[in-house]
Design a protein around this motif. Structure first.
Motif, PDB file in Angstrom:
ATOM      1  N   THR A  52     -10.713   8.301 -90.417  1.00  0.00           N
ATOM      2  CA  THR A  52     -11.580   7.733 -91.448  1.00  0.00           C
ATOM      3  C   THR A  52     -12.918   8.471 -91.482  1.00  0.00           C
ATOM      4  OG1 THR A  52     -10.472   5.613 -91.191  1.00  0.00           O
ATOM      5  CG2 THR A  52     -12.576   5.581 -92.341  1.00  0.00           C
ATOM      6  N   LEU A  53     -13.439   8.824 -90.319  1.00  0.00           N
ATOM      7  CA  LEU A  53     -14.666   9.614 -90.262  1.00  0.00           C
ATOM      8  C   LEU A  53     -14.455  10.975 -90.923  1.00  0.00           C
ATOM      9  CD1 LEU A  53     -17.583   9.891 -89.205  1.00  0.00           C
ATOM     10  CD2 LEU A  53     -16.618  10.790 -87.090  1.00  0.00           C
ATOM     11  N   SER A  57     -14.303  10.693 -94.720  1.00  0.00           N
ATOM     12  CA  SER A  57     -15.628  10.571 -95.341  1.00  0.00           C
ATOM     13  C   SER A  57     -16.377  11.893 -95.307  1.00  0.00           C
ATOM     14  CB  SER A  57     -16.444   9.484 -94.637  1.00  0.00           C
ATOM     15  OG  SER A  57     -15.854   8.227 -94.863  1.00  0.00           O
ATOM     16  N   SER A  92     -19.684   4.557 -96.157  1.00  0.00           N
ATOM     17  CA  SER A  92     -18.628   4.587 -95.146  1.00  0.00           C
ATOM     18  C   SER A  92     -19.131   5.208 -93.846  1.00  0.00           C
ATOM     19  CB  SER A  92     -17.415   5.357 -95.678  1.00  0.00           C
ATOM     20  OG  SER A  92     -16.391   5.382 -94.720  1.00  0.00           O
ATOM     21  N   VAL A 101     -21.299   2.649 -92.056  1.00  0.00           N
ATOM     22  CA  VAL A 101     -20.454   1.589 -91.478  1.00  0.00           C
ATOM     23  C   VAL A 101     -19.705   2.121 -90.260  1.00  0.00           C
ATOM     24  CG1 VAL A 101     -18.420   0.174 -91.950  1.00  0.00           C
ATOM     25  CG2 VAL A 101     -20.257   0.295 -93.627  1.00  0.00           C
ATOM     26  N   LEU A 102     -19.170   3.331 -90.386  1.00  0.00           N
ATOM     27  CA  LEU A 102     -18.437   3.920 -89.262  1.00  0.00           C
ATOM     28  C   LEU A 102     -19.336   4.179 -88.059  1.00  0.00           C
ATOM     29  CD1 LEU A 102     -16.097   6.357 -91.192  1.00  0.00           C
ATOM     30  CD2 LEU A 102     -15.371   4.463 -89.718  1.00  0.00           C
ATOM     31  N   SER A 147     -14.954  -2.218 -89.207  1.00  0.00           N
ATOM     32  CA  SER A 147     -13.714  -1.481 -89.428  1.00  0.00           C
ATOM     33  C   SER A 147     -13.038  -1.897 -90.727  1.00  0.00           C
ATOM     34  CB  SER A 147     -12.743  -1.697 -88.260  1.00  0.00           C
ATOM     35  OG  SER A 147     -13.263  -1.139 -87.095  1.00  0.00           O
ATOM     36  N   ALA A 185     -14.964  -0.307 -93.561  1.00  0.00           N
ATOM     37  CA  ALA A 185     -14.644   1.120 -93.678  1.00  0.00           C
ATOM     38  C   ALA A 185     -13.254   1.322 -94.284  1.00  0.00           C
ATOM     39  CB  ALA A 185     -14.724   1.796 -92.303  1.00  0.00           C
ATOM     40  N   ASN A 195     -12.250   3.047 -97.990  1.00  0.00           N
ATOM     41  CA  ASN A 195     -11.240   4.103 -98.110  1.00  0.00           C
ATOM     42  C   ASN A 195     -10.197   3.707 -99.155  1.00  0.00           C
ATOM     43  OD1 ASN A 195     -10.253   6.605 -97.430  1.00  0.00           O
ATOM     44  ND2 ASN A 195      -9.672   6.060 -95.360  1.00  0.00           N
TER      45      ASN A 195
END
Length: 165
Positions: free
Chosen positions: A47-48, A51, A72, A75-76, A100, A103, A107
């Protein structure tokens, strides 16, 4: 040698799909009262990277996707701090679960926006973000994520109470 835009897009999309899938596994684990550390790691990394790679596309002006990507990343950062700096101890576990879920939702939000924009049959229903079908779709997905997040927070609390015994 510059990276081919089609290859870059494919890598970005695959990372996004892996992030969404692993996020759903992590959420399901929390709903069931189970922490899945490797899935959590995989979710956070993919997810990181999703982004971050979103900012690598050519652009002239700030787009809504950049704003969502920036949110995002913020938040991450909180989720990563809760997971690795605070080790999901005490109130950091529910904070991690909520961050989580946010995030993951962001997505999925971008995925749905892209699907509604790029798939011709869907683009007819929602030609732009101001279309009622776009808002309705995103509203239903937001409601589903609120319910999933609530279940994950409740399940993680159950998992915490089981560990303290």
């Amino acid at each position: 040698m510059p990276i081919d835009l089609k290859v870059y897009t494919l890598v970005h999309v695959v990372l996004s799909l892996f992030g969404i899938f692993s996020g759903l596994v992590v959420a399901g684990g929390f709903v069931a009262g189970t922490r899945l550390p490797r899935w959590i790691d995989f979710f956070l990394v993919t997810t990181l990277l999703t982004s971050l790679t979103g900012f690598g596309f050519p652009f002239v002006t700030i787009l809504p996707s950049h704003i969502v990507g920036g949110l995002s990343l913020i938040v991450l950062a909180g989720a990563i701090a809760a997971a690795y700096w605070k080790r999901l101890e005490s109130r950091w576990l529910p904070a991690f679960v909520v961050l989580s879920m946010v995030a993951l939702y962001l997505n999925v939000f971008v995925l749905l926006a892209q699907l509604l924009q790029k798939i011709p049959a869907l683009a007819i229903l929602a030609p732009d973000p101001a279309a009622p079908a776009f808002g309705a779709t995103q509203g239903v997905v937001l409601l589903l994520f609120v319910l999933l997040g609530w279940g994950a927070v409740k399940g993680s609390a159950h998992e915490t109470s089981q560990r303290s015994r």
